[in-house]
Every structure is written in C-alpha cells, then in structure tokens.
Design a protein around this motif. Structure first.
Motif, PDB file in Angstrom:
ATOM      1  N   MET A  13      45.198 -65.629 -73.534  1.00 20.82           N
ATOM      2  CA  MET A  13      45.344 -66.938 -72.906  1.00 20.82           C
ATOM      3  C   MET A  13      46.762 -67.087 -72.371  1.00 20.82           C
ATOM      4  O   MET A  13      47.731 -66.723 -73.043  1.00 20.82           O
ATOM      5  CB  MET A  13      45.069 -68.063 -73.902  1.00 20.82           C
ATOM      6  N   ILE A  14      46.884 -67.618 -71.160  1.00 17.96           N
ATOM      7  CA  ILE A  14      48.180 -67.964 -70.582  1.00 17.96           C
ATOM      8  C   ILE A  14      48.137 -69.471 -70.395  1.00 17.96           C
ATOM      9  O   ILE A  14      47.356 -69.984 -69.582  1.00 17.96           O
ATOM     10  CB  ILE A  14      48.428 -67.236 -69.254  1.00 17.96           C
ATOM     11  N   GLY A  15      48.959 -70.165 -71.154  1.00 23.32           N
ATOM     12  CA  GLY A  15      48.887 -71.618 -71.150  1.00 23.32           C
ATOM     13  C   GLY A  15      47.536 -72.052 -71.681  1.00 23.32           C
ATOM     14  O   GLY A  15      46.905 -71.357 -72.487  1.00 23.32           O
ATOM     15  N   GLU A  16      47.076 -73.208 -71.222  1.00 28.01           N
ATOM     16  CA  GLU A  16      45.786 -73.727 -71.688  1.00 28.01           C
ATOM     17  C   GLU A  16      44.644 -73.421 -70.732  1.00 28.01           C
ATOM     18  O   GLU A  16      43.488 -73.569 -71.095  1.00 28.01           O
ATOM     19  CB  GLU A  16      45.884 -75.243 -71.869  1.00 28.01           C
ATOM     20  N   ASN A  17      44.979 -72.991 -69.501  1.00 20.32           N
ATOM     21  CA  ASN A  17      43.946 -72.910 -68.469  1.00 20.32           C
ATOM     22  C   ASN A  17      43.670 -71.532 -67.894  1.00 20.32           C
ATOM     23  O   ASN A  17      42.791 -71.398 -67.063  1.00 20.32           O
ATOM     24  CB  ASN A  17      44.331 -73.837 -67.302  1.00 20.32           C
ATOM     25  N   VAL A  18      44.429 -70.529 -68.284  1.00 10.84           N
ATOM     26  CA  VAL A  18      44.226 -69.199 -67.709  1.00 10.84           C
ATOM     27  C   VAL A  18      43.834 -68.229 -68.829  1.00 10.84           C
ATOM     28  O   VAL A  18      44.543 -68.091 -69.815  1.00 10.84           O
ATOM     29  CB  VAL A  18      45.494 -68.692 -66.983  1.00 10.84           C
ATOM     30  N   ILE A  34      39.481 -62.732 -64.848  1.00 10.88           N
ATOM     31  CA  ILE A  34      40.466 -63.799 -64.938  1.00 10.88           C
ATOM     32  C   ILE A  34      39.794 -65.126 -64.641  1.00 10.88           C
ATOM     33  O   ILE A  34      39.157 -65.289 -63.599  1.00 10.88           O
ATOM     34  CB  ILE A  34      41.626 -63.562 -63.951  1.00 10.88           C
ATOM     35  N   THR A  35      39.931 -66.054 -65.567  1.00 17.01           N
ATOM     36  CA  THR A  35      39.441 -67.412 -65.381  1.00 17.01           C
ATOM     37  C   THR A  35      40.656 -68.315 -65.246  1.00 17.01           C
ATOM     38  O   THR A  35      41.511 -68.337 -66.132  1.00 17.01           O
ATOM     39  CB  THR A  35      38.590 -67.861 -66.591  1.00 17.01           C
ATOM     40  N   ALA A  36      40.739 -69.018 -64.111  1.00 18.96           N
ATOM     41  CA  ALA A  36      41.880 -69.890 -63.858  1.00 18.96           C
ATOM     42  C   ALA A  36      41.425 -71.060 -62.997  1.00 18.96           C
ATOM     43  O   ALA A  36      40.443 -70.956 -62.260  1.00 18.96           O
ATOM     44  CB  ALA A  36      42.985 -69.110 -63.140  1.00 18.96           C
ATOM     45  N   PRO A  37      42.157 -72.186 -63.064  1.00 20.38           N
ATOM     46  CA  PRO A  37      41.813 -73.314 -62.197  1.00 20.38           C
ATOM     47  C   PRO A  37      41.945 -72.924 -60.726  1.00 20.38           C
ATOM     48  O   PRO A  37      42.691 -71.997 -60.384  1.00 20.38           O
ATOM     49  CB  PRO A  37      42.877 -74.373 -62.548  1.00 20.38           C
ATOM     50  N   LYS A  38      41.243 -73.629 -59.868  1.00 22.86           N
ATOM     51  CA  LYS A  38      41.258 -73.309 -58.431  1.00 22.86           C
ATOM     52  C   LYS A  38      42.641 -73.441 -57.817  1.00 22.86           C
ATOM     53  O   LYS A  38      42.935 -72.801 -56.817  1.00 22.86           O
ATOM     54  CB  LYS A  38      40.268 -74.183 -57.675  1.00 22.86           C
ATOM     55  N   ASP A  39      43.503 -74.271 -58.405  1.00 23.50           N
ATOM     56  CA  ASP A  39      44.838 -74.453 -57.824  1.00 23.50           C
ATOM     57  C   ASP A  39      45.828 -73.375 -58.262  1.00 23.50           C
ATOM     58  O   ASP A  39      46.983 -73.387 -57.870  1.00 23.50           O
ATOM     59  CB  ASP A  39      45.399 -75.841 -58.157  1.00 23.50           C
ATOM     60  N   VAL A  40      45.351 -72.406 -59.061  1.00 24.47           N
ATOM     61  CA  VAL A  40      46.194 -71.288 -59.487  1.00 24.47           C
ATOM     62  C   VAL A  40      45.777 -70.054 -58.701  1.00 24.47           C
ATOM     63  O   VAL A  40      44.635 -69.595 -58.804  1.00 24.47           O
ATOM     64  CB  VAL A  40      46.058 -71.017 -61.014  1.00 24.47           C
ATOM     65  N   SER A  41      46.691 -69.527 -57.896  1.00 27.34           N
ATOM     66  CA  SER A  41      46.394 -68.325 -57.117  1.00 27.34           C
ATOM     67  C   SER A  41      46.455 -67.104 -58.023  1.00 27.34           C
ATOM     68  O   SER A  41      47.365 -66.971 -58.827  1.00 27.34           O
ATOM     69  CB  SER A  41      47.420 -68.157 -55.994  1.00 27.34           C
TER      70      SER A  41
END
Length: 78
Positions: A13-18, A34-41
């Motif tokens: 986990m990287i932070g809470e969202n990646v 990799i699972t990440a929010p859409k605003d993370v490139s």
C-alpha cells in the motif's frame, strides 16, 4: 529507497489509496497490478520521462511564442 520483498498475490500500500499487487513472477520479470484513484497518474518510468520531455518542449515553445509576440527574439537580446 525502501526495499520490500513480496510473493505472488501479496501487495504493498502507498498511502491510503494506492495498492500495488504482485500478479506474477516469471524468471527476472515481475507483473504488477496497480489500483489507484483516477486522479493519480500511473506510468512506466520511460513513458513518464517521455511525457515530461514533451511537456517541457511545449512550455518552451509557448514561452518563445509569447516573447516573440511581444517583440522579443530569444537569443538575440542585448
């Protein structure tokens, strides 16, 4: 640099969202999910470098056009 060991199907986990998941390991290749929010490139590094180079080139071109439209010629000012 933080170095971690993981096995197939384990994650980091990287932070809470990646989340980075080890999908497969074959020889010297590791497949990652990799699972990440859409605003993370998320890009491979070589792709990221190309994108940054293109942005830098476009910024330089835009600055040159702005200066030239204001009557300046870059490289010839004394």
């Amino acid at each position: 640099m933080l170095v971690l060991s993981r096995h197939k199907d384990e994650s980091i986990m990287i932070g809470e969202n990646v989340e980075i998941i080890i999908v497969d390991v074959r020889g010297n290749k590791v497949r990652l999910g990799i699972t990440a929010p859409k605003d993370v490139s998320v890009h491979r590094k070589e792709v990221y470098k190309t994108i940054q180079r293109e942005k830098t080139t476009k910024n330089h071109q835009r600055k040159r056009r702005t200066h030239e439209s204001q009557g300046y010629k870059l490289g010839n000012n004394i």
